[in-house]
Design a protein around this motif. Structure first.
Motif, PDB file in Angstrom:
ATOM      1  N   VAL A 231      75.521  51.353  55.264  1.00  0.00           N
ATOM      2  CA  VAL A 231      74.333  52.131  56.040  1.00  0.00           C
ATOM      3  C   VAL A 231      73.079  51.188  56.046  1.00  0.00           C
ATOM      4  CG1 VAL A 231      73.183  54.111  56.917  1.00  0.00           C
ATOM      5  CG2 VAL A 231      75.413  54.246  56.340  1.00  0.00           C
ATOM      6  N   LEU A 232      72.700  51.279  54.636  1.00  0.00           N
ATOM      7  CA  LEU A 232      71.459  50.449  54.502  1.00  0.00           C
ATOM      8  C   LEU A 232      71.662  48.786  54.768  1.00  0.00           C
ATOM      9  CD1 LEU A 232      70.326  52.298  51.083  1.00  0.00           C
ATOM     10  CD2 LEU A 232      69.311  52.462  53.424  1.00  0.00           C
ATOM     11  N   GLU A 233      72.692  48.429  54.605  1.00  0.00           N
ATOM     12  CA  GLU A 233      72.973  46.914  54.885  1.00  0.00           C
ATOM     13  C   GLU A 233      72.876  46.853  56.385  1.00  0.00           C
ATOM     14  OE1 GLU A 233      76.542  45.789  53.246  1.00  0.00           O
ATOM     15  OE2 GLU A 233      75.747  45.647  51.256  1.00  0.00           O
ATOM     16  N   ILE A 234      73.597  47.640  57.209  1.00  0.00           N
ATOM     17  CA  ILE A 234      73.524  47.759  58.644  1.00  0.00           C
ATOM     18  C   ILE A 234      72.010  47.891  59.120  1.00  0.00           C
ATOM     19  CG2 ILE A 234      73.998  48.955  60.664  1.00  0.00           C
ATOM     20  CD1 ILE A 234      76.809  49.628  59.396  1.00  0.00           C
ATOM     21  N   LEU A 235      71.218  49.074  58.710  1.00  0.00           N
ATOM     22  CA  LEU A 235      69.923  49.066  58.878  1.00  0.00           C
ATOM     23  C   LEU A 235      68.795  47.773  58.533  1.00  0.00           C
ATOM     24  CD1 LEU A 235      69.064  52.914  58.043  1.00  0.00           C
ATOM     25  CD2 LEU A 235      69.705  51.927  60.435  1.00  0.00           C
ATOM     26  N   GLY A 236      69.003  47.115  57.609  1.00  0.00           N
ATOM     27  CA  GLY A 236      68.341  45.901  57.138  1.00  0.00           C
ATOM     28  C   GLY A 236      68.770  44.806  58.147  1.00  0.00           C
ATOM     29  N   PHE A 237      70.077  44.708  58.366  1.00  0.00           N
ATOM     30  CA  PHE A 237      70.597  43.653  59.427  1.00  0.00           C
ATOM     31  C   PHE A 237      69.897  43.830  60.856  1.00  0.00           C
ATOM     32  CE2 PHE A 237      73.298  42.008  62.809  1.00  0.00           C
ATOM     33  CZ  PHE A 237      73.274  40.873  62.475  1.00  0.00           C
ATOM     34  N   LEU A 238      69.744  45.408  61.150  1.00  0.00           N
ATOM     35  CA  LEU A 238      69.141  45.604  62.609  1.00  0.00           C
ATOM     36  C   LEU A 238      67.577  45.237  62.520  1.00  0.00           C
ATOM     37  CD1 LEU A 238      71.168  48.738  63.663  1.00  0.00           C
ATOM     38  CD2 LEU A 238      71.347  46.405  64.588  1.00  0.00           C
ATOM     39  N   ALA A 239      67.116  45.659  61.506  1.00  0.00           N
ATOM     40  CA  ALA A 239      65.630  45.488  61.111  1.00  0.00           C
ATOM     41  C   ALA A 239      65.042  43.946  61.225  1.00  0.00           C
ATOM     42  CB  ALA A 239      65.205  45.796  59.834  1.00  0.00           C
ATOM     43  N   LEU A 240      66.036  43.024  60.724  1.00  0.00           N
ATOM     44  CA  LEU A 240      65.849  41.482  60.758  1.00  0.00           C
ATOM     45  C   LEU A 240      66.192  40.965  62.154  1.00  0.00           C
ATOM     46  CD1 LEU A 240      65.767  38.787  59.211  1.00  0.00           C
ATOM     47  CD2 LEU A 240      68.412  38.900  58.998  1.00  0.00           C
ATOM     48  N   VAL A 241      67.065  41.581  62.787  1.00  0.00           N
ATOM     49  CA  VAL A 241      67.572  41.086  64.355  1.00  0.00           C
ATOM     50  C   VAL A 241      66.436  41.540  65.069  1.00  0.00           C
ATOM     51  CG1 VAL A 241      68.896  41.645  66.374  1.00  0.00           C
ATOM     52  CG2 VAL A 241      69.962  41.010  64.083  1.00  0.00           C
ATOM     53  N   GLN A 242      65.873  42.709  65.044  1.00  0.00           N
ATOM     54  CA  GLN A 242      64.801  43.041  65.810  1.00  0.00           C
ATOM     55  C   GLN A 242      63.321  42.456  65.537  1.00  0.00           C
ATOM     56  OE1 GLN A 242      64.723  45.009  68.501  1.00  0.00           O
ATOM     57  NE2 GLN A 242      67.023  45.003  68.350  1.00  0.00           N
ATOM     58  N   GLY A 243      63.006  42.074  64.314  1.00  0.00           N
ATOM     59  CA  GLY A 243      61.926  41.344  63.946  1.00  0.00           C
ATOM     60  C   GLY A 243      62.149  40.043  64.740  1.00  0.00           C
ATOM     61  N   VAL A 244      63.247  39.198  64.429  1.00  0.00           N
ATOM     62  CA  VAL A 244      63.304  37.905  65.010  1.00  0.00           C
ATOM     63  C   VAL A 244      63.251  38.115  66.424  1.00  0.00           C
ATOM     64  CG1 VAL A 244      65.026  36.030  65.393  1.00  0.00           C
ATOM     65  CG2 VAL A 244      64.572  36.960  63.205  1.00  0.00           C
ATOM     66  N   ALA A 245      63.806  39.068  67.145  1.00  0.00           N
ATOM     67  CA  ALA A 245      63.697  39.391  68.554  1.00  0.00           C
ATOM     68  C   ALA A 245      62.566  39.370  68.927  1.00  0.00           C
ATOM     69  CB  ALA A 245      64.714  40.366  69.062  1.00  0.00           C
ATOM     70  N   GLY A 246      61.697  40.382  68.344  1.00  0.00           N
ATOM     71  CA  GLY A 246      60.181  40.486  68.769  1.00  0.00           C
ATOM     72  C   GLY A 246      59.471  39.185  68.851  1.00  0.00           C
ATOM     73  N   LEU A 247      59.592  38.402  67.557  1.00  0.00           N
ATOM     74  CA  LEU A 247      58.985  37.150  67.487  1.00  0.00           C
ATOM     75  C   LEU A 247      59.113  36.026  68.662  1.00  0.00           C
ATOM     76  CD1 LEU A 247      58.758  36.753  63.654  1.00  0.00           C
ATOM     77  CD2 LEU A 247      56.875  37.218  64.959  1.00  0.00           C
ATOM     78  N   VAL A 248      60.536  36.013  68.838  1.00  0.00           N
ATOM     79  CA  VAL A 248      61.119  35.179  69.918  1.00  0.00           C
ATOM     80  C   VAL A 248      60.439  35.682  71.375  1.00  0.00           C
ATOM     81  CG1 VAL A 248      63.066  34.392  71.308  1.00  0.00           C
ATOM     82  CG2 VAL A 248      63.076  34.427  68.721  1.00  0.00           C
ATOM     83  N   THR A 249      60.469  37.032  71.502  1.00  0.00           N
ATOM     84  CA  THR A 249      59.952  37.515  72.565  1.00  0.00           C
ATOM     85  C   THR A 249      58.576  37.113  72.815  1.00  0.00           C
ATOM     86  OG1 THR A 249      61.247  39.152  72.769  1.00  0.00           O
ATOM     87  CG2 THR A 249      59.423  39.493  74.020  1.00  0.00           C
ATOM     88  N   GLU A 250      57.653  37.099  71.924  1.00  0.00           N
ATOM     89  CA  GLU A 250      56.076  36.867  71.958  1.00  0.00           C
ATOM     90  C   GLU A 250      55.920  35.395  72.130  1.00  0.00           C
ATOM     91  OE1 GLU A 250      53.333  38.594  72.149  1.00  0.00           O
ATOM     92  OE2 GLU A 250      54.844  40.190  72.460  1.00  0.00           O
ATOM     93  N   PHE A 251      56.634  34.515  71.536  1.00  0.00           N
ATOM     94  CA  PHE A 251      56.199  33.035  71.599  1.00  0.00           C
ATOM     95  C   PHE A 251      57.300  32.333  72.630  1.00  0.00           C
ATOM     96  CE2 PHE A 251      55.082  34.405  67.235  1.00  0.00           C
ATOM     97  CZ  PHE A 251      53.831  34.273  67.320  1.00  0.00           C
ATOM     98  N   ALA A 252      58.249  32.796  72.782  1.00  0.00           N
ATOM     99  CA  ALA A 252      59.170  31.978  73.821  1.00  0.00           C
ATOM    100  C   ALA A 252      59.170  32.520  75.145  1.00  0.00           C
ATOM    101  CB  ALA A 252      60.630  31.929  73.281  1.00  0.00           C
TER     102      ALA A 252
END
Length: 59
Positions: free
Chosen positions: A4-25
């Protein structure tokens, strides 16, 4: 529990990258963009999610 913690960590990573891509691209995807209380702080929230996902310890 570890999975569960691994999945939450992965989702946090994906959402962090998605937010940065959204802002800059200019793409319009990710959860951070849709949260109203983060309006104006999307980059900071994305960096925080990205850092939180990367800082967890492997057990």
């Amino acid at each position: 529990m570890k999975q569960v913690l691994e999945i939450l960590g992965f989702l946090a990573l994906v959402q962090g990258v998605a937010g940065l891509v959204t802002e800059f691209a200019g793409w319009n995807w990710g959860l951070v963009r849709r949260l109203g209380f983060l309006d104006g702080y999307e980059v900071y929230a994305s960096v925080a999610l990205f850092a939180a996902a990367g800082s967890r310890k492997s057990v």
